[in-house]
Design an enzyme around this catalytic site. Structure first.
Site, mmCIF file in Angstrom:
data_model
loop_
_atom_site.group_PDB
_atom_site.id
_atom_site.type_symbol
_atom_site.label_atom_id
_atom_site.label_comp_id
_atom_site.label_asym_id
_atom_site.label_seq_id
_atom_site.Cartn_x
_atom_site.Cartn_y
_atom_site.Cartn_z
ATOM 1 N N ASP A 54 0.843 -1.202 0.000
ATOM 2 C CA ASP A 54 0.000 0.000 0.000
ATOM 3 C C ASP A 54 0.882 1.257 0.000
ATOM 4 O O ASP A 54 0.372 2.376 -0.070
ATOM 5 C CB ASP A 54 -1.004 -0.008 1.162
ATOM 6 C CG ASP A 54 -0.349 -0.043 2.521
ATOM 7 O OD1 ASP A 54 0.890 -0.120 2.604
ATOM 8 O OD2 ASP A 54 -1.086 0.023 3.541
ATOM 9 N N SER A 55 2.203 1.059 0.016
ATOM 10 C CA SER A 55 3.135 2.167 -0.223
ATOM 11 C C SER A 55 2.836 2.812 -1.572
ATOM 12 O O SER A 55 3.283 3.933 -1.839
ATOM 13 C CB SER A 55 4.584 1.664 -0.188
ATOM 14 O OG SER A 55 4.740 0.517 -0.999
ATOM 15 N N ASP A 93 -0.814 -6.162 -0.122
ATOM 16 C CA ASP A 93 -1.165 -5.561 1.162
ATOM 17 C C ASP A 93 -2.678 -5.437 1.287
ATOM 18 O O ASP A 93 -3.355 -5.031 0.338
ATOM 19 C CB ASP A 93 -0.582 -4.138 1.255
ATOM 20 C CG ASP A 93 0.659 -4.085 2.125
ATOM 21 O OD1 ASP A 93 0.859 -4.991 2.957
ATOM 22 O OD2 ASP A 93 1.429 -3.127 1.964
ATOM 23 N N LYS A 123 -0.861 -9.578 2.844
ATOM 24 C CA LYS A 123 -0.083 -9.177 4.023
ATOM 25 C C LYS A 123 -0.950 -8.262 4.893
ATOM 26 O O LYS A 123 -1.623 -7.375 4.380
ATOM 27 C CB LYS A 123 1.200 -8.443 3.593
ATOM 28 C CG LYS A 123 2.007 -7.883 4.765
ATOM 29 C CD LYS A 123 3.413 -7.485 4.370
ATOM 30 C CE LYS A 123 3.531 -6.140 3.716
ATOM 31 N NZ LYS A 123 3.076 -4.991 4.529
ATOM 32 N N GLU A 190 9.760 -4.584 10.252
ATOM 33 C CA GLU A 190 10.122 -3.252 9.726
ATOM 34 C C GLU A 190 10.661 -2.351 10.834
ATOM 35 O O GLU A 190 10.020 -2.188 11.886
ATOM 36 C CB GLU A 190 8.905 -2.599 9.054
ATOM 37 C CG GLU A 190 9.242 -1.201 8.520
ATOM 38 C CD GLU A 190 8.235 -0.643 7.529
ATOM 39 O OE1 GLU A 190 7.311 -1.365 7.116
ATOM 40 O OE2 GLU A 190 8.404 0.542 7.159
HETATM 41 O O1 KIV Z 1 3.665 -1.081 1.672
HETATM 42 C C1 KIV Z 1 4.809 -1.554 1.557
HETATM 43 O O2 KIV Z 1 5.515 -1.353 0.558
HETATM 44 C C2 KIV Z 1 5.318 -2.375 2.654
HETATM 45 C C3 KIV Z 1 6.795 -2.679 2.679
HETATM 46 C C4 KIV Z 1 7.552 -1.482 3.059
HETATM 47 C C5 KIV Z 1 7.105 -3.840 3.554
HETATM 48 O O3 KIV Z 1 4.582 -2.765 3.511
#
Ligand code: KIV
Length: 294
Positions: A54-55, A93, A123, A190
């Site tokens: 979700d980044s 995510d 995730k 993290e």
């Molecule tokens: O959203 C994301 O990219 C993440 C990674 C930083 C592990 O959760």
């Protein structure tokens, strides 16, 4: 056209079992991707796992955090990634508030993510154990994520290293053990101190994937746009820049604009000509001497 990953006979897609079996044998490389071209690139580069994080809210959509990313947006990006993937295991995510309300909501939303995009695992941030059990029980593999969990950054007081005090470290050790027991096939750690990540890694039998958690995790993950220089708003200390693609792209577009303005692009080689005969006909039409009229 199906959005599901398809494989030729000689391409072996990585499975959840392969990931679990990698523990203590080889390190796992994971990176994020959010669209088909970057999915193709990271898959060709040979990573084991690709996370549609979700980044994407920050690095693709220009938002200040990840909280506003919706399930529909995740599905949209996951479909694009799955279409570009042949070998790596794709994990998605679960966005903020799609699983926190309870196991039922988590199951309904994870089912949409898997069925509508073709990702093979999800995730979840935090130790939401009943939710993890519900998904694993329904056949949806779950990757855990503890330490700095960006969806809870307001509660954590910002994007800060977690588990620096022994009592907080103890909580994270317990959470990792509980997530393993609930059925997670792997756990992201993290922004936690390296000695703590090492201790977690030694105590759980599933692979730990570190980001800002030192070298003793079973694997590592980085956000693609951070590592290749496509996101400059904020670069965490744990990121290593492997390329400066943003600067490269900017220079390419600068060169293009200059050539357009200077008349050196396009050249005849970039365009299309006409047969001599058709050209002569066109010229006679244009000067009014031809029989056809325009
Ligand atoms: O959203 C994301 O990219 C993440 C990674 C930083 C592990 O959760």
């Amino acid at each position: 056209m199906s959005t599901y990953q398809t494989f030729s006979a000689d391409e072996k897609p990585l499975t959840i079992l392969d990931v679990r079996n990698a523990k203590n044998k080889r390190k796992l490389a994971m990176v994020t991707a959010y669209d088909t071209p970057s999915a193709r690139i990271v898959d060709r580069a040979g990573v084991d796992m690709v996370l549609v994080g979700d980044s994407l809210g920050m690095v693709m959509l220009g938002r200040k955090d990840t909280l506003s990313v919706t399930l529909d947006e995740m599905i949209h990006h996951c479909r694009a990634v799955v279409q570009g993937m042949h070998h790596a295991l794709v994990i998605a995510d679960m966005p903020f508030m799609t699983y926190e309300p309870g196991p039922e909501a988590a199951l309904a939303n994870a089912a949409r993510l898997v069925r509508e995009s073709g990702v093979r695992a999800v995730k979840l941030e935090g130790a939401f154990l009943p939710q993890v059990r519900a998904l694993v029980g329904a056949g949806i593999p779950v990757m855990g994520h503890i330490g700095l969990t960006p969806q809870r950054s307001a509660q954590l007081g910002g994007f800060k290293v977690q588990g620096k005090r022994a009592d907080a470290a103890r909580v994270l050790l317990d959470e990792a053990a509980a997530l393993e027991e609930a059925g997670c096939f792997s756990i992201v750690l993290e922004a936690i101190p390296a000695p703590l990540a090492k201790a977690v890694t030694a105590r759980v039998s599933v692979p730990t994937i570190g980001i800002g958690a030192g070298a003793d995790c079973d694997g590592q993950v980085l956000v693609l746009h951070d590592m290749v220089g496509l996101y400059n708003e904020f670069t965490p200390r744990f990121v290593k820049r492997y390329a400066e693609l943003g600067a490269l792209m900017e220079q390419a577009v600068r060169d293009y604009a200059e050539e357009v303005r200077g008349g050196t692009f396009p050249t005849p080689a970039h365009g299309f000509g006409m047969d001599e005969e058709e050209l002569a006909r066109l010229e006679s039409l244009l000067d009014g001497s031809g029989t056809d009229s325009l």
